[in-house]
Write a protein that holds these residues in place. Structure first.
Motif, PDB file in Angstrom:
ATOM      1  N   VAL A 197       0.854  -1.134  -0.083  1.00  0.00           N
ATOM      2  CA  VAL A 197       0.120  -0.008  -0.059  1.00  0.00           C
ATOM      3  C   VAL A 197       0.884   1.221  -0.064  1.00  0.00           C
ATOM      4  N   THR A 198       0.655   2.093  -1.073  1.00  0.00           N
ATOM      5  CA  THR A 198       1.732   3.172  -1.197  1.00  0.00           C
ATOM      6  C   THR A 198       0.965   4.354  -1.792  1.00  0.00           C
ATOM      7  N   HIS A 199       1.343   5.703  -1.520  1.00  0.00           N
ATOM      8  CA  HIS A 199       1.138   6.901  -2.164  1.00  0.00           C
ATOM      9  C   HIS A 199       2.166   7.106  -3.301  1.00  0.00           C
ATOM     10  N   SER A 200       3.185   6.448  -3.445  1.00  0.00           N
ATOM     11  CA  SER A 200       4.328   6.717  -4.120  1.00  0.00           C
ATOM     12  C   SER A 200       4.123   5.945  -5.536  1.00  0.00           C
ATOM     13  N   ALA A 201       4.104   6.649  -6.777  1.00  0.00           N
ATOM     14  CA  ALA A 201       4.242   5.997  -7.842  1.00  0.00           C
ATOM     15  C   ALA A 201       5.560   5.331  -8.201  1.00  0.00           C
ATOM     16  N   SER A 202       6.670   5.595  -7.585  1.00  0.00           N
ATOM     17  CA  SER A 202       7.787   4.979  -7.891  1.00  0.00           C
ATOM     18  C   SER A 202       8.063   3.678  -7.043  1.00  0.00           C
ATOM     19  N   ALA A 203       7.458   3.890  -5.869  1.00  0.00           N
ATOM     20  CA  ALA A 203       7.233   2.399  -5.004  1.00  0.00           C
ATOM     21  C   ALA A 203       6.608   1.676  -5.671  1.00  0.00           C
ATOM     22  N   ALA A 204       5.110   1.873  -6.275  1.00  0.00           N
ATOM     23  CA  ALA A 204       4.434   1.056  -7.125  1.00  0.00           C
ATOM     24  C   ALA A 204       4.930   0.591  -8.076  1.00  0.00           C
ATOM     25  N   ALA A 205       6.161   1.176  -8.929  1.00  0.00           N
ATOM     26  CA  ALA A 205       6.445   0.764 -10.096  1.00  0.00           C
ATOM     27  C   ALA A 205       7.722  -0.464  -9.637  1.00  0.00           C
TER      28      ALA A 205
END
Length: 224
Positions: A197-205
């Motif tokens: 679960v994240t707000h970060s697009a780079s983490a989701a990537a």
């Protein structure tokens, strides 16, 4: 490994607030998925339901073929202890234990031999960039250091289901990249299922696929 069907959850307040409605998701072994969405939309609630920390109002949650909805507290505790690793936003470290002792807790609960436990703790301390801090007490750490220790503790027993709630929220970019790589590696090498679960697009990537949780439900992200 994880199969969620038609999950729903509401809370009583001034009226009834429906947080989750008709949520379905499958995550296979070796698969890592991200869930994004606005603050307060129910992402943390979804992880809490999957972990059996609170019950859903409707729906089914199966982990490794076992239906967890309706299990008693003892069976849920054993399931979490043996199969799950949960990275909480609030860390939940024990302040009067050392960093190494905090990381070793799930290994002790699962009766892993002391020699093997020591090897795993040493490897994880190095992986989170804290190999010289094993004897420090958790209460002496910064927020970012506590986050890294919490991640190491969640991975120590090599869980088959990893649930990470905003694991990079308190980290600088270099530390964030380090722990994201560690989570990705754990999913791959242990053939675990993972939800980030994240707000970060780079983490989701760093995951295999991304979903967006909104008022209308959970949907695959339109982003590449």
């Amino acid at each position: 490994m994880l199969s969620i069907r038609n999950l729903g959850k509401s809370y009583l307040g001034p009226g009834i607030r429906q947080v989750l409605r008709d949520i379905s998701l499958d995550v296979a072994r070796g698969e890592y998925v991200a869930i994004m969405g606005e603050s307060g939309i129910g992402k943390s609630t979804l992880l809490n339901l999957v972990a059996g920390l609170e019950p859903p109002d409707t729906g089914s949650i199966r982990i490794d073929g076992c239906e967890i909805v309706g299990l008693d507290d003892d069976r849920l505790t054993r399931l979490r202890r043996q199969k799950m690793g949960f990275v909480f936003q609030a860390f939940h470290l024990l302040p009067y234990l050392t960093v190494a002792q905090n990381i070793a807790l799930p290994l002790a609960l699962n009766k892993v031999a002391a020699s093997e436990s020591g090897l795993r703790v040493t490897a994880l301390l190095a992986a989170i960039g804290m190999k010289e801090r094993g004897d420090s007490y958790a209460r002496e750490l910064s927020g970012g250091e506590m986050q890294r220790v919490a991640i190491a503790r969640a991975l120590a027993h090599r869980p088959q289901l990893i649930l990470a709630d905003e694991p990079t929220g308190n980290l600088d970019p270099a530390s964030a990249a380090q722990v994201l790589a560690l989570l990705r590696e754990q999913v791959t090498t242990s053939h675990a299922a993972g939800i980030l679960v994240t707000h970060s697009a780079s983490a989701a990537a760093t995951t295999d696929r991304t979903y967006v949780l909104g008022a209308g439900g959970l949907f695959p992200s339109a982003s590449p």
